[in-house]
Design a protein around this motif. Structure first.
Motif, PDB file in Angstrom:
ATOM      1  N   ALA A 232       0.853  -1.262   0.048  1.00 26.03           N
ATOM      2  CA  ALA A 232       0.019  -0.164   0.013  1.00 26.03           C
ATOM      3  C   ALA A 232       0.833   1.419  -0.057  1.00 26.03           C
ATOM      4  O   ALA A 232       0.461   2.514   0.032  1.00 26.03           O
ATOM      5  CB  ALA A 232      -1.032  -0.134   1.283  1.00 26.03           C
ATOM      6  N   PHE A 233       2.199   1.274   0.077  1.00 21.81           N
ATOM      7  CA  PHE A 233       3.131   2.230   0.083  1.00 21.81           C
ATOM      8  C   PHE A 233       4.355   2.236  -0.476  1.00 21.81           C
ATOM      9  O   PHE A 233       4.590   0.931  -0.734  1.00 21.81           O
ATOM     10  CB  PHE A 233       3.401   2.704   1.782  1.00 21.81           C
ATOM     11  N   LEU A 234       4.997   3.215  -1.067  1.00 19.46           N
ATOM     12  CA  LEU A 234       6.135   3.207  -1.921  1.00 19.46           C
ATOM     13  C   LEU A 234       6.997   4.207  -1.455  1.00 19.46           C
ATOM     14  O   LEU A 234       6.583   5.472  -1.426  1.00 19.46           O
ATOM     15  CB  LEU A 234       5.899   3.048  -3.269  1.00 19.46           C
ATOM     16  N   PRO A 235       8.418   3.789  -0.902  1.00 14.09           N
ATOM     17  CA  PRO A 235       9.308   4.720  -0.449  1.00 14.09           C
ATOM     18  C   PRO A 235       9.792   5.759  -1.591  1.00 14.09           C
ATOM     19  O   PRO A 235      10.285   5.310  -2.625  1.00 14.09           O
ATOM     20  CB  PRO A 235      10.355   4.045   0.143  1.00 14.09           C
ATOM     21  N   LEU A 236       9.746   7.059  -1.653  1.00 16.27           N
ATOM     22  CA  LEU A 236      10.432   7.929  -2.500  1.00 16.27           C
ATOM     23  C   LEU A 236      10.416   9.418  -1.834  1.00 16.27           C
ATOM     24  O   LEU A 236       9.727   9.865  -1.277  1.00 16.27           O
ATOM     25  CB  LEU A 236       9.337   7.951  -3.661  1.00 16.27           C
ATOM     26  N   ARG A 237      11.691   9.781  -2.063  1.00 16.12           N
ATOM     27  CA  ARG A 237      12.257  11.086  -1.681  1.00 16.12           C
ATOM     28  C   ARG A 237      11.867  11.357  -0.157  1.00 16.12           C
ATOM     29  O   ARG A 237      11.304  12.277   0.383  1.00 16.12           O
ATOM     30  CB  ARG A 237      11.593  12.145  -2.571  1.00 16.12           C
TER      31      ARG A 237
ATOM     32  N   LEU B  54      19.471   6.589  -3.336  1.00 15.97           N
ATOM     33  CA  LEU B  54      19.602   8.049  -3.172  1.00 15.97           C
ATOM     34  C   LEU B  54      18.265   8.575  -3.249  1.00 15.97           C
ATOM     35  O   LEU B  54      17.681   9.662  -2.467  1.00 15.97           O
ATOM     36  CB  LEU B  54      20.458   8.891  -3.894  1.00 15.97           C
ATOM     37  N   VAL B  55      17.528   8.157  -4.412  1.00 21.40           N
ATOM     38  CA  VAL B  55      16.142   8.540  -4.396  1.00 21.40           C
ATOM     39  C   VAL B  55      14.943   8.287  -3.439  1.00 21.40           C
ATOM     40  O   VAL B  55      13.958   8.778  -3.489  1.00 21.40           O
ATOM     41  CB  VAL B  55      15.557   8.402  -5.977  1.00 21.40           C
ATOM     42  N   LEU B  56      15.455   7.388  -2.797  1.00 20.24           N
ATOM     43  CA  LEU B  56      14.510   6.991  -1.718  1.00 20.24           C
ATOM     44  C   LEU B  56      14.435   7.911  -0.417  1.00 20.24           C
ATOM     45  O   LEU B  56      13.807   7.943   0.280  1.00 20.24           O
ATOM     46  CB  LEU B  56      14.928   5.463  -1.301  1.00 20.24           C
ATOM     47  N   GLY B  57      15.713   8.662  -0.256  1.00 19.49           N
ATOM     48  CA  GLY B  57      15.990   9.474   0.838  1.00 19.49           C
ATOM     49  C   GLY B  57      15.624  10.905   0.560  1.00 19.49           C
ATOM     50  O   GLY B  57      14.952  11.113  -0.268  1.00 19.49           O
ATOM     51  N   ALA B  58      16.049  11.673   1.840  1.00 20.03           N
ATOM     52  CA  ALA B  58      15.701  13.026   1.592  1.00 20.03           C
ATOM     53  C   ALA B  58      16.374  13.796   0.419  1.00 20.03           C
ATOM     54  O   ALA B  58      17.623  13.642  -0.134  1.00 20.03           O
ATOM     55  CB  ALA B  58      16.229  13.864   2.875  1.00 20.03           C
ATOM     56  N   PRO B  59      15.770  14.658  -0.276  1.00 17.61           N
ATOM     57  CA  PRO B  59      16.270  15.097  -1.513  1.00 17.61           C
ATOM     58  C   PRO B  59      17.416  16.147  -1.582  1.00 17.61           C
ATOM     59  O   PRO B  59      18.555  15.872  -2.226  1.00 17.61           O
ATOM     60  CB  PRO B  59      15.007  16.131  -2.153  1.00 17.61           C
TER      61      PRO B  59
ATOM     62  N   ARG C 109      29.081  25.414  -2.564  1.00 11.02           N
ATOM     63  CA  ARG C 109      28.076  25.052  -3.131  1.00 11.02           C
ATOM     64  C   ARG C 109      26.861  24.371  -2.393  1.00 11.02           C
ATOM     65  O   ARG C 109      25.759  24.405  -2.554  1.00 11.02           O
ATOM     66  CB  ARG C 109      28.160  23.952  -4.250  1.00 11.02           C
ATOM     67  N   CYS C 110      27.461  23.900  -1.320  1.00 14.45           N
ATOM     68  CA  CYS C 110      26.373  23.216  -0.254  1.00 14.45           C
ATOM     69  C   CYS C 110      26.627  23.412   1.125  1.00 14.45           C
ATOM     70  O   CYS C 110      27.491  22.409   1.800  1.00 14.45           O
ATOM     71  CB  CYS C 110      26.366  21.625  -0.500  1.00 14.45           C
ATOM     72  N   PRO C 111      26.494  24.501   1.847  1.00 15.53           N
ATOM     73  CA  PRO C 111      26.914  24.810   3.006  1.00 15.53           C
ATOM     74  C   PRO C 111      26.695  24.091   4.115  1.00 15.53           C
ATOM     75  O   PRO C 111      27.309  23.798   5.125  1.00 15.53           O
ATOM     76  CB  PRO C 111      26.217  26.420   3.088  1.00 15.53           C
ATOM     77  N   ASP C 112      25.405  23.322   3.961  1.00 15.44           N
ATOM     78  CA  ASP C 112      25.020  22.354   4.871  1.00 15.44           C
ATOM     79  C   ASP C 112      25.576  21.096   4.903  1.00 15.44           C
ATOM     80  O   ASP C 112      24.726  20.169   5.250  1.00 15.44           O
ATOM     81  CB  ASP C 112      23.535  22.327   5.079  1.00 15.44           C
ATOM     82  N   TRP C 113      26.477  20.708   4.041  1.00 16.72           N
ATOM     83  CA  TRP C 113      26.928  19.434   3.543  1.00 16.72           C
ATOM     84  C   TRP C 113      27.242  18.526   4.923  1.00 16.72           C
ATOM     85  O   TRP C 113      27.095  17.364   4.921  1.00 16.72           O
ATOM     86  CB  TRP C 113      28.323  19.449   2.854  1.00 16.72           C
ATOM     87  N   ARG C 114      27.552  19.259   6.075  1.00 15.25           N
ATOM     88  CA  ARG C 114      27.926  18.455   7.310  1.00 15.25           C
ATOM     89  C   ARG C 114      26.754  17.810   7.839  1.00 15.25           C
ATOM     90  O   ARG C 114      26.390  16.614   8.259  1.00 15.25           O
ATOM     91  CB  ARG C 114      28.574  19.257   8.377  1.00 15.25           C
ATOM     92  N   LEU C 115      25.578  18.701   7.636  1.00 13.98           N
ATOM     93  CA  LEU C 115      24.179  18.046   8.071  1.00 13.98           C
ATOM     94  C   LEU C 115      23.741  16.983   7.434  1.00 13.98           C
ATOM     95  O   LEU C 115      23.339  15.816   7.551  1.00 13.98           O
ATOM     96  CB  LEU C 115      23.197  18.962   7.891  1.00 13.98           C
ATOM     97  N   GLN C 116      24.082  17.012   5.849  1.00 13.00           N
ATOM     98  CA  GLN C 116      23.555  16.028   4.970  1.00 13.00           C
ATOM     99  C   GLN C 116      24.354  14.798   5.186  1.00 13.00           C
ATOM    100  O   GLN C 116      23.976  13.623   5.133  1.00 13.00           O
ATOM    101  CB  GLN C 116      23.653  16.519   3.696  1.00 13.00           C
ATOM    102  N   ARG C 117      25.713  14.988   5.526  1.00 15.00           N
ATOM    103  CA  ARG C 117      26.658  13.801   5.823  1.00 15.00           C
ATOM    104  C   ARG C 117      26.351  12.987   7.089  1.00 15.00           C
ATOM    105  O   ARG C 117      26.188  11.577   7.140  1.00 15.00           O
ATOM    106  CB  ARG C 117      28.032  14.187   5.829  1.00 15.00           C
ATOM    107  N   ALA C 118      25.833  13.887   7.947  1.00 14.59           N
ATOM    108  CA  ALA C 118      25.216  13.156   9.118  1.00 14.59           C
ATOM    109  C   ALA C 118      24.012  12.361   8.943  1.00 14.59           C
ATOM    110  O   ALA C 118      23.694  11.433   9.364  1.00 14.59           O
ATOM    111  CB  ALA C 118      25.037  14.135  10.475  1.00 14.59           C
ATOM    112  N   TYR C 119      23.309  12.828   7.932  1.00 17.60           N
ATOM    113  CA  TYR C 119      21.914  12.099   7.516  1.00 17.60           C
ATOM    114  C   TYR C 119      22.259  10.587   7.225  1.00 17.60           C
ATOM    115  O   TYR C 119      21.630   9.632   7.347  1.00 17.60           O
ATOM    116  CB  TYR C 119      21.228  12.975   6.408  1.00 17.60           C
ATOM    117  N   PHE C 120      23.481  10.557   6.159  1.00 22.31           N
ATOM    118  CA  PHE C 120      23.717   9.497   5.758  1.00 22.31           C
ATOM    119  C   PHE C 120      24.290   8.332   6.865  1.00 22.31           C
ATOM    120  O   PHE C 120      24.178   7.339   6.737  1.00 22.31           O
ATOM    121  CB  PHE C 120      25.027   9.563   4.563  1.00 22.31           C
TER     122      PHE C 120
END
Length: 260
Positions: free
Chosen positions: A98-103, A197-202, A232-243
């Motif tokens: 009933a559900f599909l993961p995306l973004r 990557l397309v399953l996670g946060a954009p 180009r990506c000032p919040d890259w540390r936050l995104q790396r922590a997400y991974f």
């Protein structure tokens, strides 16, 4: 002086002997482990991937020492398995899922019958159309094509804003499941990105794209490279922590969806 005999005959061929064993965790679960005796291994090693846990033994290690090693690392194993949890996402079952993961979301999934296998966004969810006789392989193939199309749509929106500051554009962009990396840039300019990557946060997906694009400027991970990323990506540390928090789960979800 003649060359050493080892150089003349070449390296010994690698041999792998596989079987299964199990370890009991403190919560009462019994976890099955793939046990591999590797002729090139130098130490006992325990790893956890999308396909489960694996214990590697060097040629002279006893099975008893392997079981002791598993027991000593059972807490670490439990932590890794928890990080690997798919969050209830399993292979799609026609008419049932009933559900599909995306973004970063679980979108409502509707099923219908059609002449061709097709998966597309519809309203606030997604619709999966399938011929009456379509089986599991058709579902998985259509799902992979859908995820790749969605990922390329995201890349198509993001890429133009970064190209002007690069020495050249990527020669090609490939999307595929990757076992450990999130992206890579080959010497010939081909940029590879993990399909999960397309399953996670954009924002995290976009960071990986930026990271690999910056390798067109600096091929290493020098301070100069990270300055390019930061610009180009000032919040890259936050995104790396997400991974660090969600990365294993994303890869495990894609594996579960595409492999059954």
């Amino acid at each position: 002086m003649p060359p050493p005999l080892r150089r003349l005959i070449g390296p010994r061929p690698r041999t792998l002997l596989r079987d299964r064993t199990a370890v009991h965790l403190d919560d009462g679960r019994e976890i099955e482990i793939e046990r591999v005796r590797d002729s090139r291994a130098r130490r006992l090693r325990l790893t956890v991937g999308e396909r489960g846990a694996r214990l590697t033994l060097p040629p002279r290690a006893s099975l008893v020492s392997g079981q002791r090693f598993l027991h000593e690392h059972r807490d670490w194993l439990a932590q890794q398995l928890a990080a690997q949890d798919t969050g209830g996402v399993v292979a799609l079952v026609r008419g049932d899922s009933a559900f599909l993961p995306l973004r970063g979301e679980l979108l409502p999934l509707r099923w219908s019958e059609g002449r061709f296998a097709q998966l597309q966004c519809s309203g606030d969810g997604v619709e999966f159309r399938l011929p009456a006789r379509a089986g599991t392989s058709a579902i998985q193939r259509t799902l992979r094509d859908f995820y790749e199309a969605q990922a390329r749509a995201d890349i198509g929106r993001w890429l133009p804003r970064y190209l002007s500051g690069l020495p050249r554009a990527p020669a090609r962009i490939r999307l595929r499941p990757m076992s450990s990396q999130w992206g890579s840039l080959a010497a010939n300019g081909v940029l590879s990105l993990d399909l999960s990557l397309v399953l996670g946060a954009p924002a995290a997906f976009e960071y990986v794209l930026v990271h690999e694009l910056c390798h067109l400027v600096h091929a290493d991970h020098s301070p100069a490279f990270w300055r390019e990323v930061e610009a180009r990506c000032p919040d890259w540390r936050l995104q790396r922590a997400y991974f660090h928090a969600e990365g294993r789960r994303l890869k495990a979800r894609l594996h579960a969806l595409l492999s059954g």
